[in-house]
Design an enzyme around this catalytic site. Structure first.
Site, PDB file in Angstrom:
ATOM      1  N   ARG A 129       9.653 -36.765  32.644  1.00 25.21           N
ATOM      2  CA  ARG A 129       9.885 -35.378  32.241  1.00 25.21           C
ATOM      3  C   ARG A 129      11.355 -35.054  32.483  1.00 25.21           C
ATOM      4  O   ARG A 129      11.886 -35.323  33.561  1.00 25.21           O
ATOM      5  CB  ARG A 129       9.014 -34.385  33.007  1.00 25.21           C
ATOM      6  CG  ARG A 129       9.228 -32.951  32.474  1.00 25.21           C
ATOM      7  CD  ARG A 129       8.300 -31.916  33.049  1.00 25.21           C
ATOM      8  NE  ARG A 129       8.480 -30.645  32.341  1.00 25.21           N
ATOM      9  CZ  ARG A 129       7.512 -29.788  32.065  1.00 25.21           C
ATOM     10  NH1 ARG A 129       6.278 -30.040  32.418  1.00 25.21           N
ATOM     11  NH2 ARG A 129       7.790 -28.652  31.422  1.00 25.21           N
ATOM     12  N   LEU A 154       7.196 -50.606  17.182  1.00 28.27           N
ATOM     13  CA  LEU A 154       6.860 -49.523  18.116  1.00 28.27           C
ATOM     14  C   LEU A 154       5.854 -48.534  17.517  1.00 28.27           C
ATOM     15  O   LEU A 154       6.001 -48.117  16.364  1.00 28.27           O
ATOM     16  CB  LEU A 154       8.156 -48.781  18.477  1.00 28.27           C
ATOM     17  CG  LEU A 154       8.015 -47.518  19.330  1.00 28.27           C
ATOM     18  CD1 LEU A 154       7.690 -47.884  20.774  1.00 28.27           C
ATOM     19  CD2 LEU A 154       9.292 -46.687  19.270  1.00 28.27           C
ATOM     20  N   ASP A 200      11.724 -31.772  27.680  1.00 27.05           N
ATOM     21  CA  ASP A 200      11.891 -30.366  28.065  1.00 27.05           C
ATOM     22  C   ASP A 200      13.365 -30.023  28.281  1.00 27.05           C
ATOM     23  O   ASP A 200      14.157 -30.884  28.658  1.00 27.05           O
ATOM     24  CB  ASP A 200      11.084 -30.095  29.347  1.00 27.05           C
ATOM     25  CG  ASP A 200      10.834 -28.607  29.571  1.00 27.05           C
ATOM     26  OD1 ASP A 200      11.040 -27.808  28.634  1.00 27.05           O
ATOM     27  OD2 ASP A 200      10.435 -28.251  30.696  1.00 27.05           O
ATOM     28  N   GLY A 201      13.707 -28.755  28.032  1.00 30.12           N
ATOM     29  CA  GLY A 201      15.054 -28.266  28.321  1.00 30.12           C
ATOM     30  C   GLY A 201      15.893 -27.906  27.105  1.00 30.12           C
ATOM     31  O   GLY A 201      17.084 -27.622  27.235  1.00 30.12           O
ATOM     32  N   ASN A 202      15.265 -27.880  25.927  1.00 26.53           N
ATOM     33  CA  ASN A 202      16.019 -27.541  24.717  1.00 26.53           C
ATOM     34  C   ASN A 202      16.587 -26.122  24.772  1.00 26.53           C
ATOM     35  O   ASN A 202      17.739 -25.876  24.393  1.00 26.53           O
ATOM     36  CB  ASN A 202      15.127 -27.655  23.479  1.00 26.53           C
ATOM     37  CG  ASN A 202      14.633 -29.067  23.241  1.00 26.53           C
ATOM     38  OD1 ASN A 202      15.079 -29.997  23.904  1.00 26.53           O
ATOM     39  ND2 ASN A 202      13.730 -29.235  22.291  1.00 26.53           N
ATOM     40  N   GLY A 203      15.749 -25.194  25.255  1.00 25.75           N
ATOM     41  CA  GLY A 203      16.171 -23.790  25.305  1.00 25.75           C
ATOM     42  C   GLY A 203      17.335 -23.604  26.268  1.00 25.75           C
ATOM     43  O   GLY A 203      18.314 -22.913  25.954  1.00 25.75           O
ATOM     44  N   HIS A 248      16.599 -27.216  20.007  1.00 27.79           N
ATOM     45  CA  HIS A 248      15.528 -28.038  19.425  1.00 27.79           C
ATOM     46  C   HIS A 248      16.126 -29.008  18.403  1.00 27.79           C
ATOM     47  O   HIS A 248      15.743 -30.166  18.339  1.00 27.79           O
ATOM     48  CB  HIS A 248      14.474 -27.153  18.751  1.00 27.79           C
ATOM     49  CG  HIS A 248      13.748 -26.233  19.692  1.00 27.79           C
ATOM     50  ND1 HIS A 248      13.181 -26.663  20.863  1.00 27.79           N
ATOM     51  CD2 HIS A 248      13.494 -24.893  19.631  1.00 27.79           C
ATOM     52  CE1 HIS A 248      12.602 -25.636  21.481  1.00 27.79           C
ATOM     53  NE2 HIS A 248      12.787 -24.552  20.756  1.00 27.79           N
ATOM     54  N   SER A 262       2.289 -29.611  32.662  1.00 30.79           N
ATOM     55  CA  SER A 262       2.146 -28.685  31.528  1.00 30.79           C
ATOM     56  C   SER A 262       1.070 -29.123  30.526  1.00 30.79           C
ATOM     57  O   SER A 262       1.301 -29.108  29.311  1.00 30.79           O
ATOM     58  CB  SER A 262       3.494 -28.492  30.822  1.00 30.79           C
ATOM     59  OG  SER A 262       4.460 -28.018  31.717  1.00 30.79           O
ATOM     60  N   TRP A 264       2.151 -22.388  21.025  1.00 33.30           N
ATOM     61  CA  TRP A 264       1.835 -21.439  19.934  1.00 33.30           C
ATOM     62  C   TRP A 264       2.088 -19.997  20.374  1.00 33.30           C
ATOM     63  O   TRP A 264       2.271 -19.108  19.550  1.00 33.30           O
ATOM     64  CB  TRP A 264       0.376 -21.577  19.484  1.00 33.30           C
ATOM     65  CG  TRP A 264       0.068 -22.826  18.708  1.00 33.30           C
ATOM     66  CD1 TRP A 264      -0.730 -23.854  19.114  1.00 33.30           C
ATOM     67  CD2 TRP A 264       0.522 -23.187  17.390  1.00 33.30           C
ATOM     68  NE1 TRP A 264      -0.795 -24.833  18.138  1.00 33.30           N
ATOM     69  CE2 TRP A 264      -0.037 -24.446  17.073  1.00 33.30           C
ATOM     70  CE3 TRP A 264       1.349 -22.566  16.436  1.00 33.30           C
ATOM     71  CZ2 TRP A 264       0.201 -25.094  15.852  1.00 33.30           C
ATOM     72  CZ3 TRP A 264       1.588 -23.214  15.225  1.00 33.30           C
ATOM     73  CH2 TRP A 264       1.016 -24.459  14.946  1.00 33.30           C
ATOM     74  N   GLU A 282       3.108 -43.782  36.748  1.00 31.16           N
ATOM     75  CA  GLU A 282       4.257 -43.492  37.610  1.00 31.16           C
ATOM     76  C   GLU A 282       5.024 -42.333  36.977  1.00 31.16           C
ATOM     77  O   GLU A 282       5.217 -42.309  35.756  1.00 31.16           O
ATOM     78  CB  GLU A 282       5.167 -44.723  37.715  1.00 31.16           C
ATOM     79  CG  GLU A 282       4.530 -45.913  38.393  1.00 31.16           C
ATOM     80  CD  GLU A 282       4.228 -45.662  39.869  1.00 31.16           C
ATOM     81  OE1 GLU A 282       4.981 -44.904  40.512  1.00 31.16           O
ATOM     82  OE2 GLU A 282       3.227 -46.218  40.365  1.00 31.16           O
TER      83      GLU A 282
HETATM   84  C1  IPE Z   1       6.014 -28.671  27.794  1.00 24.55           C
HETATM   85  O1  IPE Z   1       7.149 -27.914  27.879  1.00 24.55           O
HETATM   86  C2  IPE Z   1       5.646 -28.869  26.360  1.00 24.55           C
HETATM   87  C3  IPE Z   1       6.540 -29.722  25.577  1.00 24.55           C
HETATM   88  C4  IPE Z   1       7.584 -30.362  26.021  1.00 24.55           C
HETATM   89  C5  IPE Z   1       6.191 -29.854  24.192  1.00 24.55           C
HETATM   90  P1  IPE Z   1       7.086 -26.333  28.134  1.00 24.55           P
HETATM   91  O2  IPE Z   1       8.491 -25.882  28.241  1.00 24.55           O
HETATM   92  O3  IPE Z   1       6.253 -25.697  27.113  1.00 24.55           O
HETATM   93  O4  IPE Z   1       6.330 -26.269  29.527  1.00 24.55           O
HETATM   94  P2  IPE Z   1       6.313 -25.094  30.626  1.00 24.55           P
HETATM   95  O5  IPE Z   1       5.889 -23.863  29.918  1.00 24.55           O
HETATM   96  O6  IPE Z   1       7.681 -24.984  31.171  1.00 24.55           O
HETATM   97  O7  IPE Z   1       5.345 -25.580  31.646  1.00 24.55           O
HETATM   98  C1  IPE Z   2      11.085 -28.262  25.033  1.00 20.87           C
HETATM   99  O1  IPE Z   2      12.151 -27.427  25.302  1.00 20.87           O
HETATM  100  C2  IPE Z   2      10.646 -28.181  23.588  1.00 20.87           C
HETATM  101  C3  IPE Z   2       9.367 -27.493  23.378  1.00 20.87           C
HETATM  102  C4  IPE Z   2       8.551 -27.091  24.306  1.00 20.87           C
HETATM  103  C5  IPE Z   2       8.981 -27.236  21.986  1.00 20.87           C
HETATM  104  P1  IPE Z   2      11.948 -25.905  25.699  1.00 20.87           P
HETATM  105  O2  IPE Z   2      12.010 -25.087  24.458  1.00 20.87           O
HETATM  106  O3  IPE Z   2      10.743 -25.737  26.520  1.00 20.87           O
HETATM  107  O4  IPE Z   2      13.252 -25.639  26.569  1.00 20.87           O
HETATM  108  P2  IPE Z   2      13.359 -24.752  27.884  1.00 20.87           P
HETATM  109  O5  IPE Z   2      12.325 -25.245  28.843  1.00 20.87           O
HETATM  110  O6  IPE Z   2      13.119 -23.329  27.467  1.00 20.87           O
HETATM  111  O7  IPE Z   2      14.751 -24.987  28.372  1.00 20.87           O
HETATM  112 MG    MG Z   3      10.403 -25.832  28.519  1.00 23.41          MG
END
Ligand code: IPE
Ligand code: IPE
Ligand code: MG
Length: 246
Positions: free
Chosen positions: A188, A131, A20-23, A37, A196, A69, A207
């Protein structure tokens, strides 16, 4: 942290990661979300390598959830293109590293081209013995559990099995992760403290390790750190500390 600091005994067999955190990474760098991404693929490469070096048997990466989606359609289509590009770009590297790729999730929701590429990658790497890289794609824990219930219901309805046959092991054998041990460790990134809708059944005794690092900055050294943290925990499974130590 480097690999020498990780104890050779007590390596988890299965590590699951909510990437998580790409955006937010993209926003921090003043660019479009998709760039985050794209950068995230480098992190995947690094931890697949690290997991291989540690001798981890199963690495499950949550790449796209059922709920994802519902993101803006431009982001969803850009992710589909990225998925194809990443597979094409990484497949030789995965084969070279003896990685077997698997997918959990509802593959049927994907555009045909993506589905075909995924099936091709699964097929091409199916004989590899290193792996097991499991990608969660169009995956959610509730979907997984519901699918198992549907399959089992059909078996009861057709008279193949009795209701009393449905025990814990039987249920596990009907999940998408059938044959795969439960993850001992769930990571995470990005400082969010939630599941999520990831592996719900399978994480009953996992853990949890939460890192503030945004996924595109996460590297195998950070994985090693998580493993060392895991190795310093006492997993009691409902028992007392004394019972575990004796
Ligand atoms: C969880 O991340 C899904 C993936 C990492 C693929 P999200 O960014 O979609 O989760 P929420 O919406 O913050 O809970
Ligand atoms: C996780 O990063 C990748 C996917 C859920 C596809 P996000 O796209 O959720 O990044 P944030 O949470 O918006 O930073
Ligand atoms: Mg996210």
């Amino acid at each position: 942290m480097n690999i020498e600091q990780v104890s050779k005994s007590g390596i988890p067999r299965h590590v699951a990661v909510i990437m998580d955190g790409n955006g937010r990474w993209a926003q921090k760098h003043g660019s479009e979300r998709i760039l985050g991404h794209r950068q995230g693929v480098n992190s995947v490469r690094s931890i697949v390598e690290g997991a291989g070096e540690l001798g981890i048997e199963y690495l499950t990466l949550y790449a796209f959830s059922t709920e994802n989606w519902d993101r803006p359609k431009e982001e969803v289509s850009a992710l589909m293109v990225l998925l194809i590009d990443a597979i094409v770009q990484e497949i030789d590297n995965l084969n070279e590293k003896n990685v077997r790729m698997l997918v959990i999730g509802d593959l049927c929701c994907f555009p045909k081209e993506v589905e075909n590429k995924l099936r091709e990658a699964i097929q091409t790497t199916s004989k590899n013995t290193g792996l097991n890289l499991i990608l969660g794609l169009s995956y959610s824990g509730r979907w997984d559990i519901l699918e198992a219930v549907r399959k089992i219901s059909l078996e009861v309805k057709s008279g193949q099995i009795e209701v009393s046959d449905v025990n814990e092991q039987f249920f596990v054998d009907h999940l998408s992760t059938s044959g795969i041990p439960d993850p001992e460790l769930l990571i995470r990134t990005s400082g969010e403290f939630r599941i999520s809708n990831f592996l719900l059944w399978q994480i009953a005794y996992s853990e949890f390790y939460f890192s503030n690092i945004l996924w595109p900055d996460f590297r195998k050294e950070n994985l090693f750190e998580a493993i060392v943290d895991f190795q310093n925990r006492e997993r009691r499974f409902g028992k007392t500390s004394e019972q575990i130590r004796n």
